[in-house]
Design an enzyme around this catalytic site. Sequence first.
Site, short mmCIF file in Angstrom:
data_model
loop_
_atom_site.label_atom_id
_atom_site.label_comp_id
_atom_site.label_asym_id
_atom_site.label_seq_id
_atom_site.Cartn_x
_atom_site.Cartn_y
_atom_site.Cartn_z
N GLY A 179 0.97 -1.32 -0.07
CA GLY A 179 -0.12 -0.07 0.23
C GLY A 179 1.03 1.18 -0.08
N SER A 180 0.54 2.28 -1.10
CA SER A 180 1.63 3.19 -0.88
C SER A 180 0.85 4.43 -2.12
CB SER A 180 2.86 2.78 -1.73
OG SER A 180 2.57 1.79 -2.50
#
Length: 213
Positions: A179-180
């Site tokens: 996640g980013s």
Amino acid sequence: MKTEIILKEGYPYIGVSGGLFLVSWIFDFPFLVQFILFFIFLFMIYFFRNPARIPEDESEGAIISPSDGVVLEISNDISPITKEKAIKISIRLSLFDVHIQRSPIKGKMIAKEYIHGTFLSLNSNKASELNEQNRVLFENNKAKVVVNQIAGFITRRIVSFRNLGDIKLAERYGMIMFGSQVDVYLPLNTSVKVTEFQRVKAGETLIGYLNEN
């Protein structure tokens, strides 16, 4: 047909999750525990997939998305490293996106800038400013493009696959774990070819043309 392989960076995660599932199965843990561990094992294999990608446009001046995800915002900003005015395209990745980043142009990786920071939720307005991030400057004879990998609340690691030097269009150069967000900074005279809330793929989706009148 596109083939998929698994990144070696994922082997420890896959090995540990697979080992835990095996232990739960051998020692007859409750079914729910076995199911959850098996799901985590399968998710790790899926998360670290490394699909082949073919750019939509390989012509001179084409800019290809460096990341999978959804375009959150297109705005004007100051580019990291170069400190020049630029068009910023922010791309948000979910846990289910491929997390590998690829070169947006053919040319050279000429600079890196790693910023140690916090791990705020990406929903925070300060996340792109204060979070851990890795900025890379790509350059060719037409323009400079900066790609900024930003860690999130879950993310605790940004990985680099290679050193500075010549790089091909859509070549893999790094990834962010779990996640980013990725911000791409383009020259002001770029003709942008994506819209907000559009889904893009790293190494495949055309996001703009350099120096187009």
